[in-house]
Enzyme design. Structure first.
Site, PDB file in Angstrom:
ATOM      1  N   CYS A   1      11.827  15.549 -14.624  1.00 38.57           N
ATOM      2  CA  CYS A   1      11.031  16.465 -14.604  1.00 38.57           C
ATOM      3  C   CYS A   1      12.064  17.799 -14.343  1.00 38.57           C
ATOM      4  CB  CYS A   1      10.097  16.592 -13.465  1.00 38.57           C
ATOM      5  SG  CYS A   1       9.220  18.110 -13.129  1.00 38.57           S
TER       6      CYS A   1
ATOM      7  N   CYS B   1       6.097  -2.884  -2.450  1.00 35.42           N
ATOM      8  CA  CYS B   1       6.401  -1.339  -2.912  1.00 35.42           C
ATOM      9  C   CYS B   1       6.193  -1.461  -4.431  1.00 35.42           C
ATOM     10  CB  CYS B   1       7.918  -1.038  -2.552  1.00 35.42           C
ATOM     11  SG  CYS B   1       8.402   0.562  -3.152  1.00 35.42           S
TER      12      CYS B   1
ATOM     13  N   ASP C   1      -2.264  -2.081  -8.902  1.00 35.33           N
ATOM     14  CA  ASP C   1      -3.376  -1.595  -7.841  1.00 35.33           C
ATOM     15  C   ASP C   1      -4.219  -0.692  -8.668  1.00 35.33           C
ATOM     16  OD1 ASP C   1      -1.657  -2.344  -5.929  1.00 35.33           O
ATOM     17  OD2 ASP C   1      -0.365  -0.740  -5.678  1.00 35.33           O
TER      18      ASP C   1
ATOM     19  N   TYR D   1      -8.662   1.981   7.028  1.00 32.52           N
ATOM     20  CA  TYR D   1      -7.919   1.420   5.880  1.00 32.52           C
ATOM     21  C   TYR D   1      -8.927   0.569   5.153  1.00 32.52           C
ATOM     22  CZ  TYR D   1      -4.469  -1.106   3.040  1.00 32.52           C
ATOM     23  OH  TYR D   1      -4.003  -1.701   1.802  1.00 32.52           O
TER      24      TYR D   1
ATOM     25  N   GLU E   1      -5.043   7.264  -1.144  1.00 31.08           N
ATOM     26  CA  GLU E   1      -3.935   6.877  -0.353  1.00 31.08           C
ATOM     27  C   GLU E   1      -2.779   8.019  -0.466  1.00 31.08           C
ATOM     28  OE1 GLU E   1      -2.156   3.004  -0.132  1.00 31.08           O
ATOM     29  OE2 GLU E   1      -4.389   2.067   0.132  1.00 31.08           O
TER      30      GLU E   1
ATOM     31  N   TYR F   1      -6.041   4.863  -5.252  1.00 29.76           N
ATOM     32  CA  TYR F   1      -4.879   4.479  -5.810  1.00 29.76           C
ATOM     33  C   TYR F   1      -4.347   5.747  -6.880  1.00 29.76           C
ATOM     34  CZ  TYR F   1      -4.814   0.121  -3.564  1.00 29.76           C
ATOM     35  OH  TYR F   1      -4.749  -0.936  -2.613  1.00 29.76           O
TER      36      TYR F   1
ATOM     37  N   CYS G   1      -0.167   3.102  -3.938  1.00 31.67           N
ATOM     38  CA  CYS G   1       0.208   2.287  -2.638  1.00 31.67           C
ATOM     39  C   CYS G   1       0.910   3.581  -1.748  1.00 31.67           C
ATOM     40  CB  CYS G   1       0.573   1.286  -2.619  1.00 31.67           C
ATOM     41  SG  CYS G   1       0.964   0.432  -1.107  1.00 31.67           S
TER      42      CYS G   1
END
Length: 213
Positions: free
Chosen positions: A204, A195, A124, A77, A89, A129, A46
């Site tokens: 990383c 969210c 999602d 959308y 997205e 996604y 998302c």
């Protein structure tokens, strides 16, 4: 993934308007930006939460959400959510290379979602996604490949699978189509909105990535 032949036909131009300026940073959403500004495109599921992560990063000039990596020209959308446009997205990240670097931005990318889930991110589900990075110059490509290899080692050490993120040049992925007005900086407009992003608990090591590259 939908095929080009199966994809929705789309249209010749954008069917809606987008804001002139970024709702948080106050910078132009579509440019022009200061000379030397570079652009990197990322997809992490998302795009609402992904964009908020990047507008908070030092050296970022502006961010925007949109659709990229598919076949349908100027999708909406609603169309992208059907999976029949082929787009992810995505988030456009325009940045000042004198103040940040592709490695720093990619560190944020890898550490704030799960890049091993294929056509989904958490709850999602769908090709829109998917995880992806679309680079716009050779330095970004080198950073993508180096950080991917470094982060894969970390994932493996923690018992996770292979990275499934789509990694390719923006010139191959196709245009970035800006999303509708209400999606831009959505979580600044709706602070308690949905969210699905946050630290995945792994690091990383960009110093190692640079050395490996």
């Amino acid at each position: 993934m939908v095929t080009p032949e199966e994809a929705l036909p789309g249209r010749a131009s954008r069917p809606y308007s987008v804001p002139r300026d970024h709702a948080v940073l106050g910078t132009p959403l579509e440019g022009p930006w200061p000379e030397g500004t570079e652009v990197l495109h990322v997809a992490m599921g998302c795009f609402w939460g992904a964009e908020r992560i990047f507008w908070q990063q030092p050296g970022v000039v502006t961010t925007a959400v949109g659709y990229m990596g598919g076949f349908t020209p100027h999708p909406t959308y609603e169309e992208s959510c059907t999976g029949r446009t082929g787009h992810a997205e995505a988030v456009l990240v325009a940045y000042d290379p004198a103040r940040t670097s592709p490695e720093r931005l990619l560190k944020v990318f890898w550490e704030n979602h799960d890049p091993t889930q294929g056509f989904r991110q958490g709850n999602d589900r769908g090709t829109e996604y998917r995880s992806a990075v679309y680079w716009t110059n050779d330095a970004q490509r080198a950073a993508v490949e180096a950080t991917r290899d470094t982060f894969q080692r970390t994932l493996t050490e923690h018992g996770h699978g292979k990275i499934t993120a789509e990694l390719r040049p923006a010139s191959e992925a196709g245009p970035f189509y800006y999303a509708e007005d209400y999606h831009q900086q959505y979580l600044a407009k709706v602070p308690n909105g949905y969210c699905n992003h946050g630290p995945n608990g792994m690091t990383c090591q960009i110093g190692l990535a640079t050395a490996d590259g």
